[in-house]
Design a protein around this motif. Structure first.
Motif, PDB file in Angstrom:
ATOM      1  N   VAL A 200       0.816  -1.302   0.166  1.00  0.00           N
ATOM      2  CA  VAL A 200       0.015  -0.109  -0.028  1.00  0.00           C
ATOM      3  C   VAL A 200       0.705   1.207   0.178  1.00  0.00           C
ATOM      4  O   VAL A 200       0.624   2.205  -0.829  1.00  0.00           O
ATOM      5  N   ARG A 201       1.796   1.418   0.910  1.00  0.00           N
ATOM      6  CA  ARG A 201       2.827   2.318   1.026  1.00  0.00           C
ATOM      7  C   ARG A 201       3.639   2.754  -0.569  1.00  0.00           C
ATOM      8  O   ARG A 201       3.768   3.864  -0.765  1.00  0.00           O
ATOM      9  N   ARG A 202       3.897   1.497  -0.933  1.00  0.00           N
ATOM     10  CA  ARG A 202       4.742   1.678  -2.333  1.00  0.00           C
ATOM     11  C   ARG A 202       3.895   2.040  -3.265  1.00  0.00           C
ATOM     12  O   ARG A 202       4.276   3.013  -4.145  1.00  0.00           O
ATOM     13  N   SER A 203       2.466   1.439  -3.531  1.00  0.00           N
ATOM     14  CA  SER A 203       1.763   1.807  -4.486  1.00  0.00           C
ATOM     15  C   SER A 203       0.899   3.080  -4.426  1.00  0.00           C
ATOM     16  O   SER A 203       0.544   3.862  -5.500  1.00  0.00           O
ATOM     17  N   GLY A 204       0.751   3.493  -3.074  1.00  0.00           N
ATOM     18  CA  GLY A 204      -0.265   4.641  -2.902  1.00  0.00           C
ATOM     19  C   GLY A 204      -1.633   4.581  -2.880  1.00  0.00           C
ATOM     20  O   GLY A 204      -2.441   5.327  -2.727  1.00  0.00           O
ATOM     21  N   TYR A 205      -2.093   3.057  -2.802  1.00  0.00           N
ATOM     22  CA  TYR A 205      -3.445   2.796  -2.832  1.00  0.00           C
ATOM     23  C   TYR A 205      -3.599   1.202  -2.301  1.00  0.00           C
ATOM     24  O   TYR A 205      -2.538   0.492  -2.240  1.00  0.00           O
ATOM     25  N   VAL A 221      -7.794   4.905  -0.935  1.00  0.00           N
ATOM     26  CA  VAL A 221      -6.656   5.719  -0.446  1.00  0.00           C
ATOM     27  C   VAL A 221      -6.992   6.502   0.651  1.00  0.00           C
ATOM     28  O   VAL A 221      -8.350   6.765   0.969  1.00  0.00           O
ATOM     29  N   SER A 222      -6.142   6.718   1.444  1.00  0.00           N
ATOM     30  CA  SER A 222      -6.206   7.600   2.639  1.00  0.00           C
ATOM     31  C   SER A 222      -6.270   9.211   2.219  1.00  0.00           C
ATOM     32  O   SER A 222      -5.913   9.538   1.272  1.00  0.00           O
ATOM     33  N   VAL A 223      -6.982   9.877   3.092  1.00  0.00           N
ATOM     34  CA  VAL A 223      -7.097  11.568   2.804  1.00  0.00           C
ATOM     35  C   VAL A 223      -5.858  12.056   3.520  1.00  0.00           C
ATOM     36  O   VAL A 223      -6.016  12.064   4.578  1.00  0.00           O
ATOM     37  N   PRO A 224      -4.903  12.657   2.713  1.00  0.00           N
ATOM     38  CA  PRO A 224      -3.867  13.202   3.558  1.00  0.00           C
ATOM     39  C   PRO A 224      -4.316  14.518   4.473  1.00  0.00           C
ATOM     40  O   PRO A 224      -5.116  15.201   3.979  1.00  0.00           O
ATOM     41  N   ASN A 225      -3.441  14.465   5.650  1.00  0.00           N
ATOM     42  CA  ASN A 225      -3.727  15.428   6.358  1.00  0.00           C
ATOM     43  C   ASN A 225      -5.238  15.701   7.022  1.00  0.00           C
ATOM     44  O   ASN A 225      -5.547  16.825   7.269  1.00  0.00           O
ATOM     45  N   SER A 226      -6.020  14.514   6.925  1.00  0.00           N
ATOM     46  CA  SER A 226      -7.269  14.725   7.590  1.00  0.00           C
ATOM     47  C   SER A 226      -7.346  14.920   8.867  1.00  0.00           C
ATOM     48  O   SER A 226      -6.239  14.625   9.827  1.00  0.00           O
ATOM     49  N   PRO A 227      -8.250  15.831   9.335  1.00  0.00           N
ATOM     50  CA  PRO A 227      -8.255  16.138  11.078  1.00  0.00           C
ATOM     51  C   PRO A 227      -8.279  14.751  11.805  1.00  0.00           C
ATOM     52  O   PRO A 227      -7.998  14.954  12.773  1.00  0.00           O
ATOM     53  N   THR A 244      -7.412  -3.351 -15.321  1.00  0.00           N
ATOM     54  CA  THR A 244      -7.436  -2.157 -16.220  1.00  0.00           C
ATOM     55  C   THR A 244      -8.185  -0.931 -15.598  1.00  0.00           C
ATOM     56  O   THR A 244      -7.666   0.188 -15.768  1.00  0.00           O
ATOM     57  N   MET A 245      -9.336  -1.282 -14.937  1.00  0.00           N
ATOM     58  CA  MET A 245     -10.228  -0.308 -14.271  1.00  0.00           C
ATOM     59  C   MET A 245      -9.413   0.465 -13.300  1.00  0.00           C
ATOM     60  O   MET A 245      -9.385   1.576 -13.086  1.00  0.00           O
ATOM     61  N   THR A 246      -8.447  -0.303 -12.365  1.00  0.00           N
ATOM     62  CA  THR A 246      -7.749   0.185 -11.303  1.00  0.00           C
ATOM     63  C   THR A 246      -6.617   1.293 -11.809  1.00  0.00           C
ATOM     64  O   THR A 246      -6.375   2.077 -11.245  1.00  0.00           O
ATOM     65  N   GLU A 247      -6.111   0.752 -12.882  1.00  0.00           N
ATOM     66  CA  GLU A 247      -5.088   1.862 -13.465  1.00  0.00           C
ATOM     67  C   GLU A 247      -5.832   3.185 -13.712  1.00  0.00           C
ATOM     68  O   GLU A 247      -5.100   4.175 -13.393  1.00  0.00           O
ATOM     69  N   LYS A 248      -6.981   3.145 -14.277  1.00  0.00           N
ATOM     70  CA  LYS A 248      -7.567   4.446 -14.463  1.00  0.00           C
ATOM     71  C   LYS A 248      -8.233   5.082 -13.375  1.00  0.00           C
ATOM     72  O   LYS A 248      -8.187   6.247 -13.295  1.00  0.00           O
ATOM     73  N   THR A 249      -8.506   4.439 -12.311  1.00  0.00           N
ATOM     74  CA  THR A 249      -9.365   4.852 -11.270  1.00  0.00           C
ATOM     75  C   THR A 249      -8.517   5.294 -10.179  1.00  0.00           C
ATOM     76  O   THR A 249      -8.925   6.394  -9.272  1.00  0.00           O
ATOM     77  N   VAL A 250      -7.272   4.811  -9.732  1.00  0.00           N
ATOM     78  CA  VAL A 250      -6.464   5.214  -8.683  1.00  0.00           C
ATOM     79  C   VAL A 250      -6.084   6.656  -8.986  1.00  0.00           C
ATOM     80  O   VAL A 250      -6.180   7.438  -8.177  1.00  0.00           O
TER      81      VAL A 250
END
Length: 272
Positions: A200-205, A221-227, A244-250
């Motif tokens: 997850v950390r490597r790919s970002g999702y 994906v996480s929301v960065p700097n969320s309260p 294929t959808m993953t590549e477009k959606t991430v």
């Protein structure tokens, strides 16, 4: 004998008011800072710990904590340590609902751009709680009840959120919750789960690949700097949420998470 002029008195009164107002704001800032430090420390601390972490003198901390105890936002334990109080629960629940309301326009955009159901979830203690959802327009779509609680090890949002925690904290959480198998594909080993978090950390999702429910895939994906620790996701039938959808959606997920983060950090979230 010198006497004050009429013009001096209002000036002195104004200065006194300004000073009192400034002191009140500073006390308020310090009180909230102490509450956040208590939360970071697990919810229970001693005065000396707060003094070291905040840099404030013990008498100041003691005065602020007495006020917070009197208001019900902090409670003093029998061991003389201080814990977050039950009155904060109502504030937290209301804030969580509001966070979900603010997120809905961004989730709606996710649905428009991906065609799949969009969700927002928070890490609440050791569990994942879903706080918002916008359903897909497809006749076959995924529904997750808002307010539903699940264990994090079998969900994409859970992986996205736990990936930001140190490994020892993740292991401690898993030991408390256990790792029951929701399906035959659920990860049930702490070592295997930590390996998944590295990905997850490597790919970002994060991906839930039939791990919570057979036939369903989820991208998160996480929301960065969320309260508060938050993640957004899309979920749908595995036949539609393909590689294929993953590549477009991430990239869409990541962009909307950043925009939501910026909105939450501003003075007032607005529709995208």
């Amino acid at each position: 004998m010198p006497t004050s002029s009429a013009s001096d008195a209002p000036a002195d009164a104004s200065a006194s008011k300004t000073s009192a107002s400034s002191g009140g704001v500073q006390s308020l800032e310090r009180a909230f800072d102490l509450l956040e430090r208590m939360a970071d420390a697990g919810g229970e601390v001693g005065l000396s710990e707060l003094s070291v972490s905040s840099g404030l003198p013990l008498p100041t901390i003691h005065r602020l904590m007495r006020t917070l105890v009197a208001c019900g936002y902090v409670r003093q334990q029998t061991n003389r340590r201080y814990a977050l109080g039950p009155r904060l629960i109502r504030l937290g629940e209301s804030a969580s609902r509001l966070l979900g309301t603010w997120a809905r326009p961004y989730l709606a955009r996710l649905v428009e751009e991906t065609g799949e159901t969009a969700n927002m979830a928070l890490l609440d203690g050791d569990e994942i709680v879903y706080v918002a959802q916008v359903p897909s327009k497809h006749s076959m779509r995924m529904f997750t009840e808002v307010g539903r609680r699940v264990l994090p090890h079998s969900t994409g949002v859970g992986k996205a959120l736990l990936a930001h925690l140190p490994a020892n904290e993740v292991r401690a959480l898993l030991s408390r919750t256990g790792m029951p198998a929701a399906t035959e594909k659920t990860i049930t080993s702490p070592d295997a789960f930590l390996t998944a978090l590295e990905e997850v950390r490597r790919s970002g999702y994060a991906v839930d690949d039939n791990e919570q429910e057979i036939g369903v895939r989820c991208l998160a994906v996480s929301v960065p700097n969320s309260p508060t620790a938050a993640a957004i996701s899309i979920s749908g039938p595995a036949g539609r949420v393909t590689e294929t959808m993953t590549e477009k959606t991430v990239p869409v997920l990541q962009q909307i998470a950043v925009e939501l983060s910026e909105a939450l950090a501003s003075s007032g979230p607005s529709a995208p």
